[in-house]
Design an enzyme around this catalytic site. Sequence first.
Site, PDB file in Angstrom:
ATOM      1  N   GLY A 313       0.795  -1.214   0.000  1.00 12.19           N
ATOM      2  CA  GLY A 313       0.000   0.000   0.000  1.00 12.19           C
ATOM      3  C   GLY A 313       0.830   1.267   0.000  1.00 12.19           C
ATOM      4  O   GLY A 313       1.921   1.346  -0.558  1.00 12.19           O
ATOM      5  N   SER A 314       0.296   2.286   0.674  1.00 12.69           N
ATOM      6  CA  SER A 314       0.845   3.637   0.587  1.00 12.69           C
ATOM      7  C   SER A 314       2.218   3.797   1.207  1.00 12.69           C
ATOM      8  O   SER A 314       2.815   4.873   1.093  1.00 12.69           O
ATOM      9  CB  SER A 314      -0.124   4.626   1.233  1.00 12.69           C
ATOM     10  OG  SER A 314      -1.346   4.643   0.510  1.00 12.69           O
ATOM     11  N   THR A 315       2.731   2.774   1.900  1.00 13.53           N
ATOM     12  CA  THR A 315       4.118   2.863   2.373  1.00 13.53           C
ATOM     13  C   THR A 315       5.080   3.017   1.204  1.00 13.53           C
ATOM     14  O   THR A 315       6.201   3.506   1.379  1.00 13.53           O
ATOM     15  CB  THR A 315       4.502   1.621   3.185  1.00 13.53           C
ATOM     16  OG1 THR A 315       4.305   0.446   2.382  1.00 13.53           O
ATOM     17  CG2 THR A 315       3.652   1.503   4.443  1.00 13.53           C
TER      18      THR A 315
END
Length: 602
Positions: A313-315
Amino acid sequence: MIRKPLRPLARILRARETGQDPDAIEAENRAERQAAIQDRARKRAEGRLLFMAMGFIFAFALVGLRMGALAASEPAEPRAHASGTQILSQRADITDRRGRVLATNMLTHSLYAQPNQMVDGAGAAEALARIFPDLDGARLKKDFTDPARKFLWVKKKLSPEQMQAVHDIGEPGLLFGPREMRLYPNGHIASHILGGSAFGAEGVNSAEVIGTAGVEKAFDGWLRNPANEGAPLTLSIDLTAQTAMEEVLSAGKRRMNAKGAAGVLLEIETGEIVAMASLPDFDPNDRPRPALKGDPSDSPLFNRAVQGQYELGSTFKIFPVAQAMDLKLVNPNTHINTTTPMKIGKYSIRDYHNYGASLSVSDIIVKSSNVGTVRIAQMIGVERQKAFLERLGLFDPTPVEMVEASTGRPIVPQRWPAVTAATVSFGHGLAASPLHLAAAYATLANGGHKVTPTLVHGKSRARGERVVSEQAAKLALSMLREVVLRGTARAGNVEGYQVAGKTGTADKPRPGGGYYQNKVVANFAAVFPYDAPKYVLVVTLDEPSINAGGGESRVAGLTAVPVAADVIRRLAPVLGVRPVDDKPLPDIDAPPKSRLKVAAND
């Protein structure tokens, strides 16, 4: 030898001529012969006595020398030597970085039977079934009363109490053999790292201990090598930190109703893994059998931190931003078009919340804008994006010293069209492990040099290649700090420890294609302390769910982040990180539903 005649003819004739008695001549010769025989017998007896005396003198001298040598040597217990091929059973200890024992050897005994030597095989079978409820008494009775059976194993490991109970049976056909077994004194702690061991070649007087998983198998040859003279294998993990990590992670997993959890604590400068946990776990003293059916990740043997391949995801969003700043395409204040939705071919990419026409690059990370991240990735280009992610180590298995590492190869798209480049920029379409993510964040946190994770303490290694410029890495880290101060990870702002980090919530892919609507993997990658980065912490929750804001939430900002904050609160004092006067920015609070909308875009 020519014997002298008793009656020599010449003397007899002469004696008759002179009138002497011929019998006197014979008597004289007989007396001479007898004297000669006695003389020879005496000489032989004297020679034998001399030989025996010399033999006794030599023997007593040898015994005296041996006694002197023993008296001058160090005392030692006598050892019995078994006949046949020698089995090397000695195995070196495994310790943590402070020398505390993680795995060692313990002397125990095995139990075997010789049915042809038994007096009462049926009675012995019944007695053993009472002592060992897991044994099949009927099968033992059949084996013990079979005249053709000469040998069979009964139990490979016995406790002292069990051994005494068997001894009390008094059956001469039940015998014990000494052996070493592998003992893990801390039970479940670090079970996935250690892996486990089993018996290899076995004899009645010894058994070979071999590694079956984890570092036990990866270093099996080294641990059994006599040339190391019993020196322990020193791992990079800290037992206190590992225990705290597992306790907090377990409590967080239960609180967030997660199916599984993983945590990695990495030392930025050296790449040494200080703690690494995967839940559910197991006890290596009683390692379960591998699951032959179902999802491998459902097995407690599955190491989620190393083998788990998740869309993170957004990591991932910080990677294209750091690369773009390195290429001088943007700076933190550059405004990027964030009009949502964004069209790429027939696909639409949306932000959970409409952020307006544009956001600064810094705010794209803070608010976790998918559209803004894709715009930046398009500025970089597909080939440069792929090359950068590969240099970060996100295309290959981590070289960490575990046999499971080779099975943790990231799932990288074979084709890389525009829509794939877009989704990969915000952490979808490319799956990697939490350990991969920790190493990549450590690369940014140490000024841009690649960090390679390791489980061996004190190993001398050259500094990794430069992946991103120091200036771009520092700017990226400052954006991660802003995420904790005013973005989706505000619950991770642990007072005194200056945490920087990024959240990531990714829908779980279905085995047959597509994504689940209500199953996610929530991640939080943190760096602390921000002013002098020392550690990277990654917390991953598999299928978390919590009631918050009047409804059910699965986003990382409300699941993985609070758990990671608890880990940092617990671990920072253990690691010797001194708290500082860290006054955070005022928390821009909002009604619960609005906060959920902001967090959901991670």
